[in-house]
Design a protein around this motif. Structure first.
Motif, PDB file in Angstrom:
ATOM      1  N   GLN A  83       0.757  -1.249   0.043  1.00 53.24           N
ATOM      2  CA  GLN A  83       0.069   0.004   0.134  1.00 53.24           C
ATOM      3  C   GLN A  83       0.803   1.132  -0.095  1.00 53.24           C
ATOM      4  OE1 GLN A  83      -2.254  -1.376   3.661  1.00 53.24           O
ATOM      5  NE2 GLN A  83      -4.053  -0.694   2.306  1.00 53.24           N
ATOM      6  N   LEU A  84       0.291   2.210  -0.741  1.00 48.98           N
ATOM      7  CA  LEU A  84       1.301   3.567  -0.803  1.00 48.98           C
ATOM      8  C   LEU A  84       1.663   4.288   0.498  1.00 48.98           C
ATOM      9  CD1 LEU A  84       2.489   5.722  -2.423  1.00 48.98           C
ATOM     10  CD2 LEU A  84       0.519   6.928  -2.661  1.00 48.98           C
ATOM     11  N   TRP A  85       0.586   4.156   1.455  1.00 43.37           N
ATOM     12  CA  TRP A  85       0.562   4.827   2.638  1.00 43.37           C
ATOM     13  C   TRP A  85       1.645   4.139   3.504  1.00 43.37           C
ATOM     14  CZ3 TRP A  85       0.095   2.952   7.641  1.00 43.37           C
ATOM     15  CH2 TRP A  85      -0.506   1.829   7.602  1.00 43.37           C
ATOM     16  N   VAL A  86       1.741   2.847   3.260  1.00 50.27           N
ATOM     17  CA  VAL A  86       2.948   2.085   4.103  1.00 50.27           C
ATOM     18  C   VAL A  86       4.273   2.289   3.427  1.00 50.27           C
ATOM     19  CG1 VAL A  86       3.597  -0.363   4.830  1.00 50.27           C
ATOM     20  CG2 VAL A  86       1.248   0.301   4.733  1.00 50.27           C
ATOM     21  N   GLN A  88       5.367   5.252   1.948  1.00 49.53           N
ATOM     22  CA  GLN A  88       5.379   6.339   2.579  1.00 49.53           C
ATOM     23  C   GLN A  88       6.094   6.608   3.974  1.00 49.53           C
ATOM     24  OE1 GLN A  88       1.699   8.383   1.540  1.00 49.53           O
ATOM     25  NE2 GLN A  88       2.650   9.362  -0.353  1.00 49.53           N
ATOM     26  N   LEU A  89       5.200   5.668   4.815  1.00 53.31           N
ATOM     27  CA  LEU A  89       5.738   5.759   6.153  1.00 53.31           C
ATOM     28  C   LEU A  89       7.090   5.158   6.319  1.00 53.31           C
ATOM     29  CD1 LEU A  89       4.666   6.525   8.950  1.00 53.31           C
ATOM     30  CD2 LEU A  89       3.715   4.191   9.034  1.00 53.31           C
ATOM     31  N   LYS A 128       4.718  10.616  -5.620  1.00 55.07           N
ATOM     32  CA  LYS A 128       4.024  10.154  -4.286  1.00 55.07           C
ATOM     33  C   LYS A 128       4.979   9.798  -3.226  1.00 55.07           C
ATOM     34  CE  LYS A 128      -0.324  10.331  -5.774  1.00 55.07           C
ATOM     35  NZ  LYS A 128      -1.334  10.991  -5.250  1.00 55.07           N
ATOM     36  N   PRO A 132       7.414  13.609  -0.382  1.00 52.63           N
ATOM     37  CA  PRO A 132       7.382  13.319   1.040  1.00 52.63           C
ATOM     38  C   PRO A 132       8.584  13.054   1.714  1.00 52.63           C
ATOM     39  CG  PRO A 132       5.638  12.143  -0.161  1.00 52.63           C
ATOM     40  CD  PRO A 132       6.302  12.886  -1.221  1.00 52.63           C
ATOM     41  N   LEU A 194       1.038  11.640   5.016  1.00 53.34           N
ATOM     42  CA  LEU A 194       0.176  10.409   4.734  1.00 53.34           C
ATOM     43  C   LEU A 194      -1.237  10.721   4.211  1.00 53.34           C
ATOM     44  CD1 LEU A 194       1.564   8.348   7.601  1.00 53.34           C
ATOM     45  CD2 LEU A 194       2.148   8.109   5.220  1.00 53.34           C
ATOM     46  N   VAL A 195      -1.870  11.672   5.065  1.00 51.24           N
ATOM     47  CA  VAL A 195      -3.304  11.857   4.799  1.00 51.24           C
ATOM     48  C   VAL A 195      -3.537  12.544   3.325  1.00 51.24           C
ATOM     49  CG1 VAL A 195      -5.518  12.759   5.688  1.00 51.24           C
ATOM     50  CG2 VAL A 195      -3.896  11.663   7.074  1.00 51.24           C
ATOM     51  N   SER A 197      -1.306  13.461   0.647  1.00 51.95           N
ATOM     52  CA  SER A 197      -0.669  13.081  -0.501  1.00 51.95           C
ATOM     53  C   SER A 197      -1.656  12.530  -1.520  1.00 51.95           C
ATOM     54  CB  SER A 197       0.673  12.479  -0.277  1.00 51.95           C
ATOM     55  OG  SER A 197       0.468  11.064   0.454  1.00 51.95           O
ATOM     56  N   ARG A 198      -2.424  11.888  -0.996  1.00 54.24           N
ATOM     57  CA  ARG A 198      -3.391  11.199  -1.880  1.00 54.24           C
ATOM     58  C   ARG A 198      -4.124  12.145  -3.197  1.00 54.24           C
ATOM     59  NH1 ARG A 198      -4.312   5.602  -1.453  1.00 54.24           N
ATOM     60  NH2 ARG A 198      -3.174   4.726   0.300  1.00 54.24           N
TER      61      ARG A 198
END
Length: 596
Positions: A83-86, A88-89, A128, A132, A194-195, A197-198
């Motif tokens: 997943q993208l948010w994972v 990025q984190l 993306k 970040p 995280l919130v 960037s989408r």
């Protein structure tokens, strides 16, 4: 007069008429000419310990980068998220942690090719990830005084001016003192990215300034996959070799002689494979840095220089060269020049002939693997019409011993500068670390010299004199009075917000070090006239100067990721400006909460 010089300086910086360091030096010279500052005041920055600390820390950071101590760690931490948010984190947290103790510019520089390959393998848009990455590195740099030269400049200015805390004691800005406000700001920034960037960060596709078919410096390069390479047993796609900008994988030759001419994305790479690429020299350099991927030429293996002391050099055969008409083997090129030819470019055509058998022609461009001495020995050789070193082509050290040594040296530096009172001032501990890097061969003297950014040092050093001129002329007092009149009604938080806003606006238009130099005397005047907490004001300046997220020119690392991420100017505004506003309120609240 000082105010007029300031306005002219701002105009030069905003229009980018001259490089920042030149504009700052011109402003300082003007202040000297009009007797705004004395010669001793003008030279204050050039003898300041803070400026020297910035220079030495460049060397320490280069030692860490040259030994690749962070790359194995990042390979493990990045992994293969779904997943993208994972993703990025997993990217932002370790980058921010590294940037807290290393200058964030080399951290971002080192991570860009890593993230480019990782994004291709994981299938996530590079846009993306790179912004970040950049923002996390900047925010991580505000967790300690080591992460960015801007914080060290503020520390040096404060100590040089003899600022005192609320108890009348000399101000003491420790390495971790800013963490109270820097760490929460970092966490808020990561959550924002995280919130949002989408929806706020648009993927426009990574830009490329060159293509395989149009770039004039196009080569066919054969690289051998050693058993220790991390890409062994990975597919072409997973290894990040499928969508390289300006480079194409033509074929794979197995160790047993089997040739795979049409390479499938799912083809697995084996130890002993020879990968044949066609493309531009910049991307060849990227491959050259992959561990265990070496030029597949016998001549390369015969070079005496260790791999980490080699680099890529381009030479053009002159019409009068004695090499013209002779094959590479006949000319004994390696023995004569202590260099191995790894690719040949000839008037836009792929020279896929065995290198030893190629008959050299006038105008041929040769891509050489050679030692550090080649430029000195053969830079003016009549056989070559042009000799040019490929920027950033020197591979890092790959042995574990030097990785461990550089990590221990950097950790010891931080400990010596923080514990026991501290044991040593930061300049002393950093100088000892730099010397240890050289003694243990984590980097060479040439690496150390090249690592020090002279433009940054000149900018920082001259900024002290400009700052002093604003203060002694009364210009700083007038600007401070203007901010006080606007924000005094909001109390100390209002004054801090005024300082933050002034610094952030300037940092978006000019370099952050220059912005700090201009705002510092104004903040000092407010501190003295309004009784504002000294630590609160100084930490506000540090955070505001680094919060340059809304323009690509606001920070050095912004420019580094702008091209590879394919960003437009409006992307920085849409994604960075809200972040800057959020962090302004967070920083001012935290500074006022902890220090007023």
């Amino acid at each position: 007069m000082a105010f007029s010089i300031l306005c002219l300086l701002l105009a030069l910086l905003i229009k980018n008429t001259f490089p920042t360091q030149v504009a700052m030096l011109l402003a300082l010279l003007a202040m000297l000419a009009f007797k705004v500052v004395t010669p001793s005041q003008a030279l204050t920055g050039f003898s300041n310990t803070g400026v020297a600390t910035v220079a030495v820390l460049f060397v320490v950071a280069e030692g860490i980068q040259r030994t690749s101590v962070l790359l194995p760690v990042f390979r493990v931490l990045l992994g293969k998220p779904k997943q993208l948010w994972v993703a990025q984190l997993r990217l932002m947290v370790p980058v921010a942690a590294a940037s807290a103790f290393l200058n964030n510019t080399p951290v971002v520089t080192m991570m860009i090719p890593v993230v480019q390959g990782w994004s291709r393998r994981a299938g996530f848009p590079i846009a993306k990830l790179l912004m970040p990455l950049n923002n996390a590195a900047i925010l991580g740099g505000t967790v300690t005084l080591l992460g960015t030269s801007t914080s060290l400049v503020v520390k040096a200015l404060a100590e040089a001016d003899g600022l005192e805390d609320q108890n009348g004691e000399p101000i003491n800005l420790t390495i971790f003192g800013i963490a109270k406000v820097g760490l929460p700001s970092l966490l808020v920034g990561i959550l924002y990215m995280l919130v949002f960037s989408r929806c706020l960060l648009r993927d426009r596709g990574a830009s490329s300034t060159a293509t395989v078919t149009k770039n004039p410096r196009e080569y066919t390069v054969a690289l051998l996959v050693e058993s220790r390479s991390p890409i062994v047993n990975e597919t072409v796609t997973d290894a990040g070799l499928r969508q390289l900008q300006g480079l194409f994988l033509i074929e794979i030759t197995r160790a047993g002689g089997e040739v795979i001419p049409a390479v499938s994305p799912e083809t697995r790479i084996e130890a002993g494979d020879t990968l044949l690429f066609a493309g531009i020299v910049e991307t060849v350099t990227e491959l050259y840095h992959i561990v265990g991927l070496v030029p597949a030429t016998v001549q390369s293996t015969k070079l005496a220089a260790e791999r980490h002391k080699r680099r890529l050099v381009e030479v053009v055969i002159s019409p009068t060269s004695l090499l013209v008409g002779r094959s590479v083997k006949e000319s004994k090129f390696r023995s004569r020049f202590q260099a191995a030819i790894i690719a040949v470019h000839r008037r836009g055509t792929h020279v896929r002939q065995k290198i030893a058998d190629i008959a050299l022609c006038a105008g041929d461009t040769l891509l050489l693997e050679t030692s550090t001495e080649f430029m000195e020995r053969h830079g003016r050789n009549s056989n070559f019409a042009l000799v040019s070193e490929v920027s950033g082509s020197q591979p890092p050290r790959e042995d574990r011993l030097h990785m461990v040594l550089s990590a221990v040296i950097a950790s010891t530096m931080v400990l010596l500068a923080t514990v026991g009172g501290p044991v040593y001032p930061l300049l002393t501990s950093a100088s000892l670390a730099a010397a240890a890097m050289l003694v243990t061969s984590c980097l060479t003297l040439r690496n150390a010299g090249d690592s020090v950014s002279i433009p940054v040092i000149l900018t920082v050093a001259s900024s002290f004199g400009v700052s002093k001129g604003l203060e002694t002329s009364g210009g700083a007092a007038e600007l401070a009075d203007f901010i006080v009149r606007i924000f005094r009604g909001l109390g100390n938080r209002g004054l801090l917000f005024g300082i933050y806003l002034s610094t952030a606006i300037l940092s978006s238009l000019i370099t952050n070090n220059a912005a700090v130099a201009l705002v510092f005397p104004i903040a000092k005047t407010i501190i003295e006239s309004e009784g504002l907490n000294t630590l609160a004001a100084l930490y506000t300046i540090m955070l505001a100067a680094s919060a340059s997220f809304s323009t690509p020119i606001g920070y050095t690392t912004n420019l580094l990721v702008d091209g590879p991420g394919g960003y437009h100017f409006v992307d920085w505004i849409i994604f960075g400006l809200p972040l800057q506003i959020v962090l302004a309120f967070v920083a001012v609240f935290l500074c006022s909460f902890f220090y007023t």
